[in-house]
Design an enzyme around this catalytic site. Structure first.
Site, PDB file in Angstrom:
ATOM      1  N   GLU A 123     112.393  -0.397 -23.775  1.00 25.51           N
ATOM      2  CA  GLU A 123     111.338  -1.004 -22.943  1.00 25.51           C
ATOM      3  C   GLU A 123     110.541  -2.055 -23.717  1.00 25.51           C
ATOM      4  OE1 GLU A 123     110.345  -0.351 -19.403  1.00 25.51           O
ATOM      5  OE2 GLU A 123     109.538  -2.252 -20.117  1.00 25.51           O
ATOM      6  N   GLY A 165     106.642  -6.931 -24.637  1.00 24.59           N
ATOM      7  CA  GLY A 165     105.742  -6.150 -25.496  1.00 24.59           C
ATOM      8  C   GLY A 165     105.245  -4.901 -24.792  1.00 24.59           C
ATOM      9  N   ILE A 224     104.099  -4.587 -21.785  1.00 27.31           N
ATOM     10  CA  ILE A 224     104.216  -4.571 -20.306  1.00 27.31           C
ATOM     11  C   ILE A 224     105.393  -3.695 -19.894  1.00 27.31           C
ATOM     12  CG2 ILE A 224     104.531  -5.966 -18.233  1.00 27.31           C
ATOM     13  CD1 ILE A 224     103.825  -8.437 -19.851  1.00 27.31           C
ATOM     14  N   GLU A 239     107.929 -13.759 -34.843  1.00 29.56           N
ATOM     15  CA  GLU A 239     109.078 -13.134 -35.491  1.00 29.56           C
ATOM     16  C   GLU A 239     109.023 -13.419 -36.993  1.00 29.56           C
ATOM     17  OE1 GLU A 239     111.499 -11.264 -33.591  1.00 29.56           O
ATOM     18  OE2 GLU A 239     109.689 -11.506 -32.417  1.00 29.56           O
ATOM     19  N   ASP A 276     113.841 -16.380 -28.821  1.00 34.53           N
ATOM     20  CA  ASP A 276     113.288 -15.059 -28.498  1.00 34.53           C
ATOM     21  C   ASP A 276     113.157 -14.910 -26.974  1.00 34.53           C
ATOM     22  OD1 ASP A 276     111.720 -12.558 -29.522  1.00 34.53           O
ATOM     23  OD2 ASP A 276     110.400 -13.493 -28.047  1.00 34.53           O
ATOM     24  N   LYS A 290     115.275 -12.185 -24.439  1.00 35.72           N
ATOM     25  CA  LYS A 290     114.618 -11.334 -23.440  1.00 35.72           C
ATOM     26  C   LYS A 290     115.131 -11.671 -22.036  1.00 35.72           C
ATOM     27  CE  LYS A 290     110.512 -10.942 -26.352  1.00 35.72           C
ATOM     28  NZ  LYS A 290     109.277 -11.612 -26.755  1.00 35.72           N
TER      29      LYS A 290
HETATM   30  N1  HSE Z   1     107.657 -12.789 -31.377  1.00 38.66           N
HETATM   31  C1  HSE Z   1     107.597 -12.127 -30.132  1.00 38.66           C
HETATM   32  C2  HSE Z   1     106.590 -12.838 -29.227  1.00 38.66           C
HETATM   33  C3  HSE Z   1     107.204 -10.692 -30.340  1.00 38.66           C
HETATM   34  O1  HSE Z   1     105.829 -13.656 -29.744  1.00 38.66           O
HETATM   35  O2  HSE Z   1     106.596 -12.626 -28.029  1.00 38.66           O
HETATM   36  C4  HSE Z   1     107.308  -9.816 -29.136  1.00 38.66           C
HETATM   37  O3  HSE Z   1     108.620  -9.717 -28.673  1.00 38.66           O
END
Ligand code: HSE
Length: 397
Positions: free
Chosen positions: A123, A128, A130, A184, A195, A199
Site C-alpha cells: 500500500e 505515501g 494515502i 529518493e 518515480d 507508481k
Molecule cells: N520520493 C517519493 C516522493 C517518496 O517524493 O513522492 C514517496 O514515494
C-alpha cells in the site's frame, strides 16, 4: 507477542520502527497481542535507539521462525528483490514501500506469495500515507476502472509549489525536499518523472489487471518546465502539475504516461500543493473518486507499511488478493491519445493558425502561447514540426 523484522533503516525503515513503537497500544488493541520489531537488517551498524536490534546478516531473519512479517524498506531491485524472494520462500509475509520493485517484479512476487500462502502487500508504494491501492482493488472492485490519474510524487509537487509560490530556485527547493526526507536516494527518479512512472504502472497493473512494463511508459519530469509557462497557464485559469495517467482506451487496450499538464483550476487536483498527492480513480459506476494526503515522508509512508503488517496478521477470511497477469499485451502508445495541447512558440499567431487551424490564444509577447483543439499527441507533434516550439504540454480535460 508478534515479531517482525525491518530491512533497512533509512527514512522509511526508521519511520516504521517509530510508528510501531509510538502506536504500540492501538496496534496491540487491534491485533490482540503486542507487536515488536525484533531484528533490523542494516549495512552499517550505527548508534541509536535500535542499535541492539541490528544485524548485517539476512539469514538471522530468514531462519528465525519467530519473525512472521518482514518490512522491506531497502528500495531498488537488487538486495530488496533477493531478500523479498527469500523471505516469502521462508513463509514470511512481506510488506514494502518499494515502488520500483513492485512495478518491475510485483507480478512474480505476488505469485510466489500465493504459492507460499503468505501476503505481499505494498500500500505504501503509491501515494505515501494515502490509502489508494486497497480502495482501488477492494472498495471499487465492482467497477470497471476507466482511468486513474494524479499527482503521485511529493518531491516534485513540493518543488513546484516552492518555485511558484515563493520564488525558490529549483536547486534550493530540491535541497529542502531532500532535507525533509521526501526525495529518493537519487532524486533524479523524482524530478525526471520516473518515480511517478513506477507508481502509475502499479496503479495501471491493478486497475487493468495486466502488467504494464515501466520500460514502455513514456516518462517526462519537471526539469524542462519553465516558470514562463506556469505563469501564462495561471493567468488563463490553469495550474501546471506533474501527472501520472493510466487510461483504458475505447478499443479495449490501455495506456499510461507521465508528463506535466495544464489542469483547469476548477479541478481540485489543480490545488494540491506542497508534499500532498492526489489520485483520481474513475469507475464506471462511481464516477470520479479522489484520494488526497501526504505522498511522501517517513511517518505517512510508515503508517501505510504498519497497517499492511497488521493486515497480514489479522485473523479471519482473507481479503481478495490484489493481482495482475504477466502478459503486457494491450498496451498502446499514449501518442494516440487525444487532448487539447498547450504550445509556446517563438513565432506569430498566424504561424500557429497556419499549423493548427483553430487555436485559443493565451499570450502574445514576441512569442505566442496558445491552446489547440483536441488532437492526438501524434498529430500535435506532426502539425508543430515546422514551428519553433519552446514548450508544449497536454491539457487535462
Ligand atoms: N520520493 C517519493 C516522493 C517518496 O517524493 O513522492 C514517496 O514515494
Amino acid at each position: 507477542m508478534i515479531q517482525v523484522a525491518i530491512l533497512g533503516l533509512g527514512t522509511v525503515g526508521t519511520g516504521v520502527a517509530r510508528v510501531m513503537e509510538e502506536n504500540a497500544k492501538q496496534i496491540e488493541h487491534k491485533l490482540g497481542e503486542p507487536l515488536r520489531v525484533k531484528t533490523i537488517l542494516v549495512r552499517h551498524f550505527k548508534d541509536g535507539p535500535y542499535r541492539r536490534l541490528m544485524t548485517d546478516d539476512f539469514r538471522q531473519i530468514e531462519e528465525d521462525p519467530e519473525i512472521r512479517v518482514v518490512v522491506e524498506t531497502i528500495g531498488g531491485v537488487g538486495a530488496a528483490y533477493e531478500y523479498t524472494k527469500r523471505a516469502l520462500a521462508a513463509g514470511k509475509h512481506v510488506v514494502t514501500a518499494n515502488k520500483q520493485l513492485v512495478a518491475e517484479r510485483g507480478c512474480e512476487l505476488l505469485e510466489l506469495a500465493r504459492e507460499k500462502q503468505v501476503r505481499y502487500l505494498f500500500e505504501a508504494s503509491v501515494g505515501g500515507g494515502i490509502p489508494i491501492l486497497h480502495p482501488l482493488t477492494q472498495c471499487m472492485a465492482a467497477n470497471r476502472i476507466d482511468e486513474v490519474y494524479g499527482i503521485l510524487n511529493g518531491t516534485t509537487n513540493y518543488i513546484l509549489t516552492r518555485m511558484v509560490r515563493m520564488g525558490t530556485s529549483f536547486e534550493d527547493a530540491l535541497a529542502e525536499a531532500q532535507a525533509k526526507g521526501y526525495a529518493e536516494a537519487d532524486p533524479t527518479a523524482d524530478v525526471a518523472g520516473i518515480d511517478t512512472g513506477r507508481k502509475t504502472c502499479i496503479l495501471a497493473d491493478l486497475a487493468f489487471g495486466q502488467q504494464v512494463d515501466p520500460e514502455e511508459v513514456p516518462m517526462e519530469g519537471i526539469t524542462g518546465l519553465s516558470l514562463t509557462d506556469v505563469k501564462i497557464a495561471h493567468r488563463a485559469g490553469y495550474r501546471v502539475k506533474l501527472l501520472g495517467r493510466a487510461l483504458r482506451l475505447p478499443g479495449g487496450g490501455h495506456t499510461a504516461y507521465v508528463a506535466p499538464h495544464l489542469i483547469p483550476e476548477e479541478n481540485p487536483v489543480s490545488n494540491v500543493e506542497d508534499v500532498f498527492n492526489a489520485v483520481v480513480v474513475r469507475g464506471n459506476a462511481t464516477g470520479d473518486v479522489m484520494f488526497y494526503g501526504k505522498g511522501a515522508g517517513a511517518l505517512p509512508t510508515a503508517s501505510a507499511c504498519a497497517a499492511d503488517v497488521m493486515e497480514c496478521l489479522q485473523a479471519g477470511p482473507r481479503q481478495q488478493e490484489s493481482t495482475w497477469s504477466s502478459g503486457t499485451a494491450g498496451f498502446e502508445d499514449p501518442m494516440e491519445l487525444s487532448s487539447r495541447h498547450y504550445f509556446r512558440i517563438a513565432g506569430t499567431l498566424s504561424e500557429a493558425v497556419t499549423a493548427f487551424g483553430n487555436v485559443e490564444v493565451l499570450a502574445e509577447n514576441g512569442e505566442t502561447a496558445f491552446l489547440t483543439d483536441s488532437i492526438s499527441g501524434r498529430d500535435a507533434l506532426r502539425l508543430s514540426k515546422d514551428l519553433n516550439v519552446r514548450a508544449s504540454m497536454r491539457v487535462l480535460a
